[in-house]
Motif scaffolding. Structure first.
Motif, short mmCIF file in Angstrom:
data_model
loop_
_atom_site.label_atom_id
_atom_site.label_comp_id
_atom_site.label_asym_id
_atom_site.label_seq_id
_atom_site.Cartn_x
_atom_site.Cartn_y
_atom_site.Cartn_z
N PRO A 132 10.67 12.33 -5.28
CA PRO A 132 9.45 12.03 -5.85
C PRO A 132 8.40 13.26 -5.31
CG PRO A 132 9.93 10.94 -3.57
CD PRO A 132 11.08 11.41 -4.15
N VAL A 133 7.15 13.26 -6.09
CA VAL A 133 6.25 14.22 -5.72
C VAL A 133 5.74 13.92 -4.43
CG1 VAL A 133 4.10 15.28 -6.27
CG2 VAL A 133 5.94 15.02 -8.10
N LEU A 134 5.34 12.69 -3.89
CA LEU A 134 4.75 11.98 -2.87
C LEU A 134 3.39 12.44 -2.87
CD1 LEU A 134 7.24 13.25 -0.14
CD2 LEU A 134 7.23 10.96 -1.24
N GLY A 135 2.67 12.36 -3.88
CA GLY A 135 1.34 12.45 -4.02
C GLY A 135 0.82 11.06 -4.16
N PRO A 136 -0.56 11.03 -3.78
CA PRO A 136 -1.10 9.75 -3.72
C PRO A 136 -1.49 8.77 -4.93
CG PRO A 136 -2.77 11.63 -3.92
CD PRO A 136 -1.42 12.05 -3.78
N HIS A 137 -1.23 9.47 -6.22
CA HIS A 137 -1.35 8.68 -7.50
C HIS A 137 0.22 8.10 -7.75
CE1 HIS A 137 -5.57 10.03 -7.54
NE2 HIS A 137 -4.95 11.07 -7.95
N GLU A 138 1.02 8.78 -7.37
CA GLU A 138 2.32 8.42 -7.91
C GLU A 138 2.64 7.30 -6.72
OE1 GLU A 138 6.85 10.57 -8.12
OE2 GLU A 138 5.46 10.72 -6.06
N GLN A 139 2.20 7.46 -5.54
CA GLN A 139 2.62 6.41 -4.40
C GLN A 139 1.83 4.97 -4.73
OE1 GLN A 139 4.47 7.15 -1.79
NE2 GLN A 139 4.65 4.99 -1.51
N ALA A 140 0.52 5.22 -5.37
CA ALA A 140 -0.20 4.18 -5.55
C ALA A 140 0.44 3.11 -6.84
CB ALA A 140 -1.78 4.55 -6.13
#
Length: 261
Positions: A132-140
């Protein structure tokens, strides 16, 4: 071409993804209006046209009317840029899918919206799902679907696998639709199948006898309105998504008695 997500330097990529803190300019007098968000928007537009393979700092810079070197003030390199645009397009997904109609409707809407997102940006499917990229939007996106499914009463161990399967179903469906649309640029599906069916019937006249199960399965093709311009493979992919989700969610429901709808 498959690009490994999360391949950027973590110490440089993660602060950019979360914009905490905003990266300081390393050069005096940065161009007004140029920043990470503007670079990401231009890079997404470039990737939509050429895919990840054609994405470069130079191509993005040309869209912004600056030199490639000017971008490095904000984004260290292409790997970090791919992380940023992959995470960034996930911001397009609507937030809360926990609809009043219940958890099944919520999961279905989440899946359909995510398929639509990947069809709009098919290059995102070229970014490997292995890390995973571990960014906020992917996490959301993950947070949304887990929040819906927790109401089923499933254990974390089960839901991890259910969520994983949901992502595989979504990415597979979107990939098929994107490939179908790309293939249609080289001619219609009807022409492709008609040409090959004629040759196959000539060189393998006993096809139905040799492959009775495949023939049986193919004979149950869905009927579609004659005026529907949607390519056959895309229609079938969307139908498979509906059936696959229903079967998977039936299993979740059956495993836990009769959870909230």
């Amino acid at each position: 071409m498959v690009v490994l997500a999360g391949s950027g330097d973590a110490a440089r990529s993660l602060p950019l993804l979360w914009r905490e803190p905003a990266p300081p300019a390393r050069r005096p007098g940065p161009r007004p209006g140029l920043g990470v968000d503007a670079i990401v928007a231009a890079a997404v537009a470039a990737a939509d046209e050429t895919g990840v393979a054609g994405l470069s700092m130079r191509a993005v810079a040309e869209r912004l009317g600056v030199t490639a070197m000017a971008l490095y003030t904000y984004v260290p390199g292409k790997n970090e840029l791919i992380d940023l645009i992959y995470d960034g397009v996930h911001a397009e997904l609507p937030g809360d899918h926990a609809l009043p109609a219940g958890w099944r409707a919520g999961v279905t809407a989440w899946a359909e919206d995510l398929v639509a997102l990947y069809v709009r940006h098919p290059w995102a499917l070229q970014v490997s799902f292995a890390r995973p990229v571990l960014g906020p939007h992917e996490q959301a996106v993950l947070e949304d679907v887990v929040g819906i499914l927790r109401s089923t009463g499933s254990s974390p161990e089960v839901l991890r696998r259910v969520v994983s399967m949901l992502f595989h179903i979504v990415r597979g469906t979107a990939g098929t639709i994107a490939e179908s649309r790309a293939a249609a640029e080289g001619g219609s599906e009807q022409e492709w199948w008609a040409g090959r069916a004629a040759v196959l019937a000539e060189i393998v006249p006993d096809f139905a006898d040799r492959f009775p199960q495949s023939t049986w399965l193919g004979s149950a093709g869905a009927q579609h309105p004659a005026d529907d311009p949607t390519p056959y493979l895309e229609r079938e992919a969307r139908a498979a998504l509906a059936v696959g989700l229903a079967v998977l969610l039936d299993g979740v429901e059956a495993a836990h008695g009769d959870p909230a709808p």
